[in-house]
Design a protein around this motif. Structure first.
Motif, PDB file in Angstrom:
ATOM      1  N   GLU A  26       6.964   3.196   3.193  1.00 33.38           N
ATOM      2  CA  GLU A  26       7.872   3.679   1.986  1.00 33.38           C
ATOM      3  C   GLU A  26       9.160   3.141   1.721  1.00 33.38           C
ATOM      4  O   GLU A  26       9.498   3.021   0.668  1.00 33.38           O
ATOM      5  N   ALA A  27      10.139   3.200   2.664  1.00 32.50           N
ATOM      6  CA  ALA A  27      11.472   2.816   2.500  1.00 32.50           C
ATOM      7  C   ALA A  27      11.364   1.276   2.041  1.00 32.50           C
ATOM      8  O   ALA A  27      12.486   0.812   1.301  1.00 32.50           O
TER       9      ALA A  27
ATOM     10  N   GLU B 143      -3.009   9.114   5.716  1.00 32.85           N
ATOM     11  CA  GLU B 143      -2.369   9.412   6.981  1.00 32.85           C
ATOM     12  C   GLU B 143      -3.120  10.256   7.877  1.00 32.85           C
ATOM     13  O   GLU B 143      -3.272  11.453   7.407  1.00 32.85           O
TER      14      GLU B 143
ATOM     15  N   VAL C 208       3.780   8.103  12.097  1.00 31.41           N
ATOM     16  CA  VAL C 208       4.717   8.818  11.014  1.00 31.41           C
ATOM     17  C   VAL C 208       5.839   7.924  10.875  1.00 31.41           C
ATOM     18  O   VAL C 208       6.079   7.844   9.510  1.00 31.41           O
ATOM     19  N   GLU C 209       6.507   7.523  11.880  1.00 32.02           N
ATOM     20  CA  GLU C 209       7.841   6.516  11.595  1.00 32.02           C
ATOM     21  C   GLU C 209       7.403   5.181  10.614  1.00 32.02           C
ATOM     22  O   GLU C 209       8.405   5.056   9.975  1.00 32.02           O
ATOM     23  N   THR C 210       6.340   4.699  11.028  1.00 30.13           N
ATOM     24  CA  THR C 210       5.922   3.517  10.676  1.00 30.13           C
ATOM     25  C   THR C 210       5.701   3.628   8.997  1.00 30.13           C
ATOM     26  O   THR C 210       5.989   3.092   8.202  1.00 30.13           O
ATOM     27  N   CYS C 211       5.100   4.778   8.683  1.00 29.77           N
ATOM     28  CA  CYS C 211       4.607   5.177   7.398  1.00 29.77           C
ATOM     29  C   CYS C 211       6.022   5.376   6.585  1.00 29.77           C
ATOM     30  O   CYS C 211       6.073   4.959   5.523  1.00 29.77           O
ATOM     31  N   ARG C 212       7.104   6.151   7.187  1.00 33.52           N
ATOM     32  CA  ARG C 212       8.276   6.228   6.595  1.00 33.52           C
ATOM     33  C   ARG C 212       8.964   4.818   6.300  1.00 33.52           C
ATOM     34  O   ARG C 212       9.436   4.645   5.256  1.00 33.52           O
ATOM     35  N   GLN C 213       8.755   3.902   7.093  1.00 34.22           N
ATOM     36  CA  GLN C 213       9.437   2.513   6.882  1.00 34.22           C
ATOM     37  C   GLN C 213       8.654   1.944   5.758  1.00 34.22           C
ATOM     38  O   GLN C 213       9.553   1.230   5.092  1.00 34.22           O
TER      39      GLN C 213
ATOM     40  N   ASP D  31       4.524   4.463  16.713  1.00 32.98           N
ATOM     41  CA  ASP D  31       4.529   5.767  15.870  1.00 32.98           C
ATOM     42  C   ASP D  31       4.279   5.749  14.500  1.00 32.98           C
ATOM     43  O   ASP D  31       4.988   4.946  13.556  1.00 32.98           O
TER      44      ASP D  31
ATOM     45  N   LYS E  23       3.293   1.586   0.030  1.00 33.34           N
ATOM     46  CA  LYS E  23       2.839   2.869  -0.311  1.00 33.34           C
ATOM     47  C   LYS E  23       1.830   3.450   0.952  1.00 33.34           C
ATOM     48  O   LYS E  23       1.174   2.498   1.543  1.00 33.34           O
ATOM     49  N   VAL E  24       1.998   4.824   1.385  1.00 28.60           N
ATOM     50  CA  VAL E  24       1.036   5.301   2.232  1.00 28.60           C
ATOM     51  C   VAL E  24      -0.119   5.711   1.472  1.00 28.60           C
ATOM     52  O   VAL E  24      -0.019   6.699   0.403  1.00 28.60           O
TER      53      VAL E  24
END
Length: 130
Positions: free
Chosen positions: A93-94, A102, A86-91, A84, A98-99
């Motif tokens: 950043e957490a 996307e 979107v989820e990996t981009c969230r991870q 996923d 940096k994204v």
């Protein structure tokens, strides 16, 4: 020749070389390693010059050359297959990364370009849902 296994999730599954001189890059890697190149079937319709790379004795596409037309710096980047984007981009950043870009919900695979915590460029992608 055996059929290659599908790449496992969370492994490097693609690489890309971006250059403002795709002909020169193609000649260089072709002469150096015997890599073969062909134009991506849908790149022209998308308004880009993207060439697919395969290795000698292996017809499986392993990477690509992207013609930057001078719009961005040249680079070579590895890309990881994820479930996923979107989820990996969230991870990312957490975890302090940096994204950079996307692209989700297009005609091809979802993908993103990212920086790790040291500023190294890498990519992720998820194949289109079948």
């Amino acid at each position: 020749m055996t059929t290659p296994a599908e790449p496992a999730v969370n492994t490097v599954a693609w690489f890309e070389i971006a250059s403002d001189d795709p002909e020169g890059v193609q000649r260089f890697y072709g002469d150096l390693f015997g890599w073969r190149f062909r134009t991506s079937d849908n790149s022209g319709a998308m308004g880009i010059d993207y060439r697919l790379i395969s290795y000698p004795g292996d017809d499986e596409v392993r990477g690509g050359v992207f013609a930057t037309r001078g719009d961005m710096p040249g680079h070579a980047v590895f890309t990881v297959l994820v479930r996923d984007v979107v989820e990996t981009c969230r991870q990312v950043e957490a975890l302090g990364g940096k994204v950079l870009s996307e692209v989700v919900g297009n005609d091809g695979p979802d993908f993103a370009y990212l920086h790790d915590t040291s500023g190294n460029l890498f990519g992720i992608f998820a194949p289109p849902a079948s």
